[in-house]
Write a protein that holds these residues in place. Structure first.
Motif, mmCIF file in Angstrom:
data_model
loop_
_atom_site.group_PDB
_atom_site.id
_atom_site.type_symbol
_atom_site.label_atom_id
_atom_site.label_comp_id
_atom_site.label_asym_id
_atom_site.label_seq_id
_atom_site.Cartn_x
_atom_site.Cartn_y
_atom_site.Cartn_z
ATOM 1 N N SER A 76 7.792 8.398 3.203
ATOM 2 C CA SER A 76 9.103 7.850 3.586
ATOM 3 C C SER A 76 9.128 7.480 5.064
ATOM 4 O O SER A 76 9.657 6.425 5.447
ATOM 5 C CB SER A 76 10.206 8.868 3.283
ATOM 6 N N PHE A 77 8.529 8.356 5.891
ATOM 7 C CA PHE A 77 8.453 8.041 7.322
ATOM 8 C C PHE A 77 7.624 6.779 7.554
ATOM 9 O O PHE A 77 7.986 5.924 8.374
ATOM 10 C CB PHE A 77 7.841 9.218 8.072
ATOM 11 N N MET A 78 6.490 6.666 6.836
ATOM 12 C CA MET A 78 5.635 5.491 6.993
ATOM 13 C C MET A 78 6.363 4.219 6.579
ATOM 14 O O MET A 78 6.232 3.165 7.235
ATOM 15 C CB MET A 78 4.374 5.672 6.142
ATOM 16 N N LEU A 79 7.140 4.299 5.538
ATOM 17 C CA LEU A 79 7.907 3.137 5.096
ATOM 18 C C LEU A 79 8.940 2.741 6.154
ATOM 19 O O LEU A 79 9.053 1.555 6.508
ATOM 20 C CB LEU A 79 8.599 3.451 3.769
ATOM 21 N N ASP A 98 0.830 -1.204 0.000
ATOM 22 C CA ASP A 98 0.000 0.000 0.000
ATOM 23 C C ASP A 98 0.866 1.256 0.000
ATOM 24 O O ASP A 98 0.572 2.230 -0.703
ATOM 25 C CB ASP A 98 -0.921 0.008 1.227
ATOM 26 N N ILE A 99 1.939 1.224 0.786
ATOM 27 C CA ILE A 99 2.854 2.372 0.817
ATOM 28 C C ILE A 99 3.483 2.593 -0.560
ATOM 29 O O ILE A 99 3.630 3.729 -1.019
ATOM 30 C CB ILE A 99 3.937 2.155 1.892
ATOM 31 N N ALA A 100 3.855 1.498 -1.218
ATOM 32 C CA ALA A 100 4.432 1.613 -2.567
ATOM 33 C C ALA A 100 3.429 2.215 -3.549
ATOM 34 O O ALA A 100 3.793 3.029 -4.405
ATOM 35 C CB ALA A 100 4.891 0.243 -3.053
ATOM 36 N N ALA A 101 2.150 1.844 -3.407
ATOM 37 C CA ALA A 101 1.118 2.405 -4.289
ATOM 38 C C ALA A 101 0.945 3.901 -4.045
ATOM 39 O O ALA A 101 0.814 4.690 -4.995
ATOM 40 C CB ALA A 101 -0.204 1.672 -4.067
#
Length: 325
Positions: free
Chosen positions: A247-250, A184-187
């Motif tokens: 980026s922080f979420m990743l 989801d983060i990548a999307a």
């Protein structure tokens, strides 16, 4: 498909089989959507100027995307398409100011065009020139881009609520929950990245457009373009903020995955330490020595069991007192 839009916002579909010999004077905008070679030739004949092909629109050289010649002003921008889907993409759209009209050539369907054409029919203020028509179209494109960024921000906020939960909920999550959130983060990153590319393309286009005499001499068009340029700058900063949040979420998701994996490894490590002393006791009394007093003792077997249980309980209580469990 070729559509001709008049100053009052009314539209007319132009078919090659029923094409007029000349365009009406009040036709201000000619929109070509996925034109074939016959439709391109028809548009070039009606306008009296050459149009960029699909290969020309894909050219990434700035000098090839923004230029002027004797026929008019040629510009190409990359607009975001299918933003609500799982596979957003950038579509190259050609904008031409020439022959007193605005011409757009596109092979995708950005939602901004549908919003703009719908607003043309409802708007009471008519577009007075092709430059004003282009400026208002770009204004709608930027508004749509702002909406896409808002959607991305809302999705990221929902994702943050799923990832950062209290410990009681975290323990009930499925084993691969966080790993699935990485997709989801990548999307979200893909959507925001393409939006930033689109804003950069629009920024170059508007900067070039403000240097064109056709816009500089038109007060309304110049003012609209300046507003659009300011909006693009603000949206670019907002897109950068969202990208930093992604980026922080990743990083946070990867960190939580490492924490969960370390917790699992810690459990195995403690379990092996807890069961090591009982194993040692059992190994001692499993030796085949001839002289072992406990082997002939009536309470030798219960004694060995009690020693093994105590040797497991004592390390467990020690680890618990230290807060390692």
């Amino acid at each position: 498909m070729i559509k001709a839009y008049r100053c009052d916002g009314t539209a007319e579909l132009i078919l090659p089989s029923e094409a007029p010999s000349l365009l009406d004077k009040d036709v201000l905008w000619l929109d070509l959507l996925s034109p074939d070679r016959e439709e391109e030739a028809l548009a070039e004949r009606l306008l009296g100027l050459p149009l960029p092909t699909r290969e020309d629109l894909k050219d990434i050289e700035p000098s090839s995307r923004l230029y002027m010649d004797d026929h008019g002003v040629y510009m190409t921008a990359s607009l975001i398409c299918k933003a609500e889907s799982d596979a957003p993409l950038l579509g190259d759209v050609g904008f031409i100011l020439g022959a007193g009209r605005l011409v757009t050539v596109r092979y995708t369907e950005p939602r901004a065009f549908g919003l703009f054409t719908a607003a043309l029919g409802r708007s009471h203020a008519q577009c007075t020139s092709n430059a004003v028509m282009l400026a208002r179209l770009l204004e709608t494109v930027v508004d749509r881009t702002a909406e896409v960024l808002e959607i991305a921000g809302m999705r990221l906020e929902n994702l943050s609520g799923q990832v950062f939960v209290d410990r009681s909920h975290a323990k009930r999550r499925q084993a691969r929950f966080l790993e699935d959130r990485l997709f989801d983060i990548a999307a979200h990153h893909r959507l925001v990245s393409k939006t930033r590319d689109s804003l950069a393309s629009l920024s170059r286009l508007v900067s070039f457009l403000l240097s064109v005499g056709l816009v500089k001499d038109n007060t309304e068009a110049r003012d609209l373009c300046q507003v659009v340029a300011h909006d693009i700058q603000s949206l670019s900063e907002h897109a950068g903020f969202i990208a930093s949040n992604i980026s922080f979420m990743l990083d946070a998701s990867l960190g939580l995955i490492n924490v969960e994996q370390n917790a699992i490894i810690k459990i195995f490590s403690i379990a092996s330490v807890v069961f090591l002393p009982p194993t040692l006791v059992a190994s001692i009394y499993g030796m085949n020595f001839q002289i072992m007093p406990e082997l002939t003792w009536v309470f030798g077997y219960p004694f060995a069991l009690i020693v093994m249980v105590l040797s497991a309980i004592i390390p467990f209580l020690f680890f618990r007192s230290k807060g390692w469990l």
